[in-house]
Design a protein around this motif. Structure first.
Motif, PDB file in Angstrom:
ATOM      1  N   GLY A  90       0.822  -1.196   0.000  1.00  0.00           N
ATOM      2  CA  GLY A  90       0.000   0.000   0.000  1.00  0.00           C
ATOM      3  C   GLY A  90       0.859   1.251   0.000  1.00  0.00           C
ATOM      4  N   PRO A  91       0.420   2.295  -0.697  1.00  0.00           N
ATOM      5  CA  PRO A  91       1.223   3.525  -0.775  1.00  0.00           C
ATOM      6  C   PRO A  91       1.391   4.173   0.585  1.00  0.00           C
ATOM      7  CG  PRO A  91      -0.981   3.902  -1.650  1.00  0.00           C
ATOM      8  CD  PRO A  91      -0.861   2.428  -1.406  1.00  0.00           C
ATOM      9  N   ALA A  92       2.566   4.784   0.794  1.00  0.00           N
ATOM     10  CA  ALA A  92       2.835   5.475   2.050  1.00  0.00           C
ATOM     11  C   ALA A  92       2.425   6.934   1.965  1.00  0.00           C
ATOM     12  CB  ALA A  92       4.324   5.367   2.384  1.00  0.00           C
ATOM     13  N   ALA A  93       1.784   7.331   0.873  1.00  0.00           N
ATOM     14  CA  ALA A  93       1.317   8.708   0.693  1.00  0.00           C
ATOM     15  C   ALA A  93      -0.122   8.665   0.204  1.00  0.00           C
ATOM     16  CB  ALA A  93       2.199   9.443  -0.311  1.00  0.00           C
ATOM     17  N   PRO A  94      -0.972   9.603   0.624  1.00  0.00           N
ATOM     18  CA  PRO A  94      -2.376   9.588   0.213  1.00  0.00           C
ATOM     19  C   PRO A  94      -2.535   9.940  -1.260  1.00  0.00           C
ATOM     20  CG  PRO A  94      -1.888  11.573   1.462  1.00  0.00           C
ATOM     21  CD  PRO A  94      -0.670  10.710   1.542  1.00  0.00           C
ATOM     22  N   ASP A  95      -3.669   9.517  -1.828  1.00  0.00           N
ATOM     23  CA  ASP A  95      -3.972   9.864  -3.219  1.00  0.00           C
ATOM     24  C   ASP A  95      -4.025  11.383  -3.377  1.00  0.00           C
ATOM     25  OD1 ASP A  95      -4.107   7.212  -3.707  1.00  0.00           O
ATOM     26  OD2 ASP A  95      -6.286   7.109  -3.970  1.00  0.00           O
ATOM     27  N   GLY A  96      -3.448  11.867  -4.456  1.00  0.00           N
ATOM     28  CA  GLY A  96      -3.447  13.300  -4.714  1.00  0.00           C
ATOM     29  C   GLY A  96      -2.214  14.013  -4.228  1.00  0.00           C
ATOM     30  N   ALA A  97      -1.457  13.373  -3.322  1.00  0.00           N
ATOM     31  CA  ALA A  97      -0.261  14.025  -2.777  1.00  0.00           C
ATOM     32  C   ALA A  97       0.795  14.206  -3.857  1.00  0.00           C
ATOM     33  CB  ALA A  97       0.297  13.223  -1.607  1.00  0.00           C
ATOM     34  N   PHE A  98       1.003  13.164  -4.683  1.00  0.00           N
ATOM     35  CA  PHE A  98       2.042  13.238  -5.705  1.00  0.00           C
ATOM     36  C   PHE A  98       1.662  14.235  -6.801  1.00  0.00           C
ATOM     37  CE2 PHE A  98       4.342  11.833  -9.484  1.00  0.00           C
ATOM     38  CZ  PHE A  98       5.631  11.723  -8.990  1.00  0.00           C
ATOM     39  N   ALA A  99       0.411  14.228  -7.219  1.00  0.00           N
ATOM     40  CA  ALA A  99      -0.023  15.128  -8.296  1.00  0.00           C
ATOM     41  C   ALA A  99       0.165  16.591  -7.911  1.00  0.00           C
ATOM     42  CB  ALA A  99      -1.483  14.852  -8.636  1.00  0.00           C
ATOM     43  N   SER A 100       0.053  16.877  -6.595  1.00  0.00           N
ATOM     44  CA  SER A 100       0.205  18.259  -6.143  1.00  0.00           C
ATOM     45  C   SER A 100       1.650  18.737  -6.200  1.00  0.00           C
ATOM     46  CB  SER A 100      -0.316  18.401  -4.711  1.00  0.00           C
ATOM     47  OG  SER A 100       0.495  17.670  -3.804  1.00  0.00           O
ATOM     48  N   LEU A 101       2.585  17.816  -6.421  1.00  0.00           N
ATOM     49  CA  LEU A 101       4.011  18.165  -6.440  1.00  0.00           C
ATOM     50  C   LEU A 101       4.534  18.420  -7.864  1.00  0.00           C
ATOM     51  CD1 LEU A 101       5.309  15.530  -3.854  1.00  0.00           C
ATOM     52  CD2 LEU A 101       4.895  17.962  -3.452  1.00  0.00           C
ATOM     53  N   LYS A 102       3.658  18.479  -8.835  1.00  0.00           N
ATOM     54  CA  LYS A 102       4.101  18.672 -10.218  1.00  0.00           C
ATOM     55  C   LYS A 102       4.925  19.958 -10.343  1.00  0.00           C
ATOM     56  CE  LYS A 102       2.434  18.966 -14.989  1.00  0.00           C
ATOM     57  NZ  LYS A 102       1.268  18.925 -15.886  1.00  0.00           N
ATOM     58  N   GLY A 103       6.120  19.811 -10.927  1.00  0.00           N
ATOM     59  CA  GLY A 103       7.029  20.933 -11.101  1.00  0.00           C
ATOM     60  C   GLY A 103       7.872  21.253  -9.886  1.00  0.00           C
ATOM     61  N   LYS A 104       7.650  20.538  -8.773  1.00  0.00           N
ATOM     62  CA  LYS A 104       8.396  20.818  -7.538  1.00  0.00           C
ATOM     63  C   LYS A 104       9.315  19.670  -7.115  1.00  0.00           C
ATOM     64  CE  LYS A 104       4.266  23.247  -5.908  1.00  0.00           C
ATOM     65  NZ  LYS A 104       3.213  23.262  -4.853  1.00  0.00           N
ATOM     66  N   LEU A 105       9.313  18.573  -7.858  1.00  0.00           N
ATOM     67  CA  LEU A 105      10.077  17.384  -7.471  1.00  0.00           C
ATOM     68  C   LEU A 105      11.566  17.586  -7.741  1.00  0.00           C
ATOM     69  CD1 LEU A 105       7.669  14.734  -9.010  1.00  0.00           C
ATOM     70  CD2 LEU A 105       7.912  15.286  -6.577  1.00  0.00           C
ATOM     71  N   GLY A 106      12.402  17.122  -6.812  1.00  0.00           N
ATOM     72  CA  GLY A 106      13.842  17.196  -6.995  1.00  0.00           C
ATOM     73  C   GLY A 106      14.352  16.059  -7.848  1.00  0.00           C
ATOM     74  N   ALA A 107      15.492  16.261  -8.494  1.00  0.00           N
ATOM     75  CA  ALA A 107      16.085  15.220  -9.345  1.00  0.00           C
ATOM     76  C   ALA A 107      16.520  14.031  -8.491  1.00  0.00           C
ATOM     77  CB  ALA A 107      17.283  15.791 -10.097  1.00  0.00           C
ATOM     78  N   PRO A 108      16.430  12.832  -9.057  1.00  0.00           N
ATOM     79  CA  PRO A 108      16.820  11.647  -8.283  1.00  0.00           C
ATOM     80  C   PRO A 108      18.314  11.592  -7.962  1.00  0.00           C
ATOM     81  CG  PRO A 108      16.300  11.046 -10.550  1.00  0.00           C
ATOM     82  CD  PRO A 108      15.902  12.467 -10.386  1.00  0.00           C
ATOM     83  N   LEU A 109      19.142  12.245  -8.761  1.00  0.00           N
ATOM     84  CA  LEU A 109      20.587  12.313  -8.474  1.00  0.00           C
ATOM     85  C   LEU A 109      21.201  13.454  -9.281  1.00  0.00           C
ATOM     86  CD1 LEU A 109      22.633   9.469 -10.213  1.00  0.00           C
ATOM     87  CD2 LEU A 109      20.554  10.460 -11.136  1.00  0.00           C
ATOM     88  N   ALA A 110      22.369  13.855  -8.846  1.00  0.00           N
ATOM     89  CA  ALA A 110      23.089  14.908  -9.572  1.00  0.00           C
ATOM     90  C   ALA A 110      23.867  14.271 -10.721  1.00  0.00           C
ATOM     91  CB  ALA A 110      24.037  15.640  -8.627  1.00  0.00           C
ATOM     92  N   GLY A 111      23.629  14.727 -11.931  1.00  0.00           N
ATOM     93  CA  GLY A 111      24.328  14.180 -13.098  1.00  0.00           C
ATOM     94  C   GLY A 111      23.855  14.865 -14.359  1.00  0.00           C
ATOM     95  N   LYS A 112      24.448  14.484 -15.454  1.00  0.00           N
ATOM     96  CA  LYS A 112      24.114  15.072 -16.749  1.00  0.00           C
ATOM     97  C   LYS A 112      23.049  14.226 -17.433  1.00  0.00           C
ATOM     98  CE  LYS A 112      26.121  16.412 -21.204  1.00  0.00           C
ATOM     99  NZ  LYS A 112      27.328  16.407 -22.063  1.00  0.00           N
ATOM    100  N   VAL A 113      21.981  14.910 -17.891  1.00  0.00           N
ATOM    101  CA  VAL A 113      20.923  14.203 -18.614  1.00  0.00           C
ATOM    102  C   VAL A 113      21.413  13.919 -20.028  1.00  0.00           C
ATOM    103  CG1 VAL A 113      18.550  14.308 -19.448  1.00  0.00           C
ATOM    104  CG2 VAL A 113      19.141  15.330 -17.243  1.00  0.00           C
ATOM    105  N   GLU A 114      21.662  12.650 -20.318  1.00  0.00           N
ATOM    106  CA  GLU A 114      22.176  12.233 -21.626  1.00  0.00           C
ATOM    107  C   GLU A 114      21.053  12.001 -22.624  1.00  0.00           C
ATOM    108  OE1 GLU A 114      25.379  11.549 -22.856  1.00  0.00           O
ATOM    109  OE2 GLU A 114      26.147  12.600 -21.100  1.00  0.00           O
ATOM    110  N   VAL A 115      19.955  11.434 -22.153  1.00  0.00           N
ATOM    111  CA  VAL A 115      18.841  11.094 -23.044  1.00  0.00           C
ATOM    112  C   VAL A 115      17.551  11.557 -22.381  1.00  0.00           C
ATOM    113  CG1 VAL A 115      17.586   9.254 -24.208  1.00  0.00           C
ATOM    114  CG2 VAL A 115      20.055   9.075 -23.935  1.00  0.00           C
ATOM    115  N   ARG A 116      16.666  12.186 -23.155  1.00  0.00           N
ATOM    116  CA  ARG A 116      15.406  12.682 -22.628  1.00  0.00           C
ATOM    117  C   ARG A 116      14.225  11.855 -23.139  1.00  0.00           C
ATOM    118  NH1 ARG A 116      15.602  17.313 -19.848  1.00  0.00           N
ATOM    119  NH2 ARG A 116      17.567  18.497 -19.889  1.00  0.00           N
ATOM    120  N   PHE A 117      13.126  11.996 -22.470  1.00  0.00           N
ATOM    121  CA  PHE A 117      11.895  11.296 -22.851  1.00  0.00           C
ATOM    122  C   PHE A 117      11.500  11.663 -24.283  1.00  0.00           C
ATOM    123  CE2 PHE A 117       7.293  11.150 -23.286  1.00  0.00           C
ATOM    124  CZ  PHE A 117       6.976   9.905 -22.765  1.00  0.00           C
ATOM    125  N   GLY A 118      11.168  10.645 -25.080  1.00  0.00           N
ATOM    126  CA  GLY A 118      10.727  10.861 -26.450  1.00  0.00           C
ATOM    127  C   GLY A 118      11.828  10.859 -27.492  1.00  0.00           C
TER     128      GLY A 118
END
Length: 496
Positions: A360-388
């Protein structure tokens, strides 16, 4: 006197308690066993739908999983070692305080015994038969009572502190045993890590050409993406099934709690009614006795005077005068038996069930969607390939690849629960976090997985370390975001 001397000379000579660490680790593994079996079956189902075509990266699976497990164990052991060291320091301070208190109490008790010996150690019988001044006898008896009470209190406190010293010594020994276990396990894991890294390096050298060729095959890329899609879909179904089961269990527990509360309320009401009836019966009985006494007195008066006199209520009983105790009795007040009220029957509470690992999720429904545009990167590094981005003749990328040095910590982008943590063909050591609301974040090609299935994580927690497992050419992290099983562009959500 002899028992006091024996107490002062006695020592805490208990053998060391065996460590509980191994039992606790076994219990934790047992809690995760059910989930692990489900995930193993899930991987087996996914593999059964694929062709039996050999994949060079599969040869690395065992070695890469062993390296991940060894690194995870070393991290866990380092944390355990730190926690046990802190506990050992606290126990040392506690032991110093207890030792100082015990030594002080032994000195006080010895002083009391010495003063009693110097005073002649007269007992009460000798004082009573001495024929001395009664006032002096009274004073001496009271003094002896005070000394006796002080000795009893000091002796009881000393016993308690000696028991605390024994407990402290057992806990210190247990902590030392745990540190020895941890040190031995660290040595074993480090040796295993060196061995598996050498084994993987040899395998890479022999498979390098096959790995390069297979990475260029469009069919392999498509199969990898299909494999990931199947995994996410099956995980979603497992999460939904467990959520439904947990909701049903919660409803059942609430119903049981309501039934217990109703039963307790009925029992309380019944007990209150029985008590009211007993009091009413006691009052009626007392009134009947009073009436009988008034009639008896009236009859006696009639017999004496020869005529009937009007009845008058019987006077209230006069309390008996307090008896003044003699000095010898005042020293030891009479012991009065104290009637304890019979406790009310309390319904037996069910024993709490052992905690189970959950998907079961450790966060309530809607919590993640409210963080759009505010999430930190999973690690420091250079983005080599992007989505699409296009992959030659193959399908477009459904995630991002971030180049980073091997062993770099990878962090959870938001709170959630780990629903997958294992090696998967095409993605190497893979970890998936469910954030609730059908949102998932996916982290692949890791060197080590630092969280287990069922673990709750917070934003920023280290969940893995970057690497090139799964036959990847470069060291880094493959990262995806999915909603309802479908991948979407992380760029609008995560601040890279």
């Amino acid at each position: 006197m002899l028992c006091l001397a024996l107490l002062l000379c006695s020592g805490a000579a208990h053998g060391a308690k065996p460590t509980e660490r191994s039992k606790q680790k076994a219990a934790a593994e047992a809690q995760r066993a059910g989930l692990q079996q489900k995930l193993t079956a899930l991987k087996r189902d996914i593999s059964a739908t694929e062709s039996a075509k050999d994949d060079a990266a599969d040869t690395l699976a065992e070695s890469e999983e062993a390296i991940s497990n060894a690194n995870l164990s070393l991290r866990d052991l380092a944390q355990e070692q730190n926690d046990t060291g802190v506990k050992l320091t606290a126990l040392g301070r506690e032991r110093e305080q207890l030792t100082a208190t015990v030594n002080k109490q032994k000195g006080q008790l010895s002083e009391l015994l010495r003063e009693q010996y110097v005073a002649g150690n007269e007992d009460r019988i000798k004082l009573l038969l001495s024929g001395d001044n009664p006032n002096r006898i009274n004073r001496d008896l009271q003094l002896m009572a005070y000394v006796s009470q002080a000795q009893a209190r000091l002796l009881e406190s000393l016993r308690a502190n000696l028991a605390a010293v024994e407990k402290n010594q057992a806990e210190v020994q247990n902590a030392k045993d745990e540190l020895e276990e941890i040190a031995q396990e660290e040595r074993d894991q480090k040796a295993l890590l060196v061995q598996e890294k050498a084994r993987r390096a040899a395998l890479l050298a022999s498979l390098s050409q096959r790995l390069v060729a297979q990475r260029k095959e469009a069919g392999n890329v498509e199969r990898d993406e299909q494999r990931m899609g199947n995994l996410v879909d099956k995980l979603g179904k497992m999460i939904a099934e467990q959520a439904a089961a947990e909701a049903a269990e919660k409803k059942r527990q609430e119903l049981l709690a309501a039934q217990r509360a109703a039963a307790k309320a009925a029992a309380d009401a019944k007990a209150a009614e029985e008590k009211r009836q007993r009091l009413a019966a006691a009052r009626a009985k007392a009134e009947a006795r009073a009436q009988a006494e008034r009639e008896r007195i009236a009859r006696e008066q009639q017999n004496k005077s020869g005529k009937i006199k009007p009845q008058t209520p019987a006077p209230a009983p006069v309390p008996a005068p307090a008896v003044k105790l003699e000095p010898i009795d005042n020293d030891e007040p009479p012991q009065v038996a104290k009637v304890e009220p019979k406790p009310e029957p309390v319904p037996a509470k069910p024993e709490p069930a052992a905690p189970r690992a959950s998907l079961g999720p450790a966060a309530p429904d809607g919590a993640f969607a409210s963080l759009k545009g505010k999430l930190g990167a999973p690690l420091a590094g250079k983005v080599e390939v992007r989505f699409g981005s296009k992959r030659g003749d193959g399908p477009a990328w459904k995630g991002m690849f971030i180049r980073a040095g091997e062993g770099t910590d990878v962090h959870a982008i938001a709170a959630g629960r780990v629903v997958f943590s294992a090696w998967l063909r095409g993605f190497g050591n893979l970890i998936i976090v469910d954030h609730g609301g059908q949102y998932m974040s996916i982290y692949g090609n890791n060197q080590s997985l630092l969280k287990r299935v069922g673990d709750a994580v917070k934003a920023g927690d280290a969940i893995s370390t970057a690497g090139n497992s799964g036959g990847n050419e470069e060291s880094g992290l493959y990262f995806e975001l999915r909603y309802q099983g479908r991948a979407f562009d992380p760029a609008g959500w995560v601040k890279f």
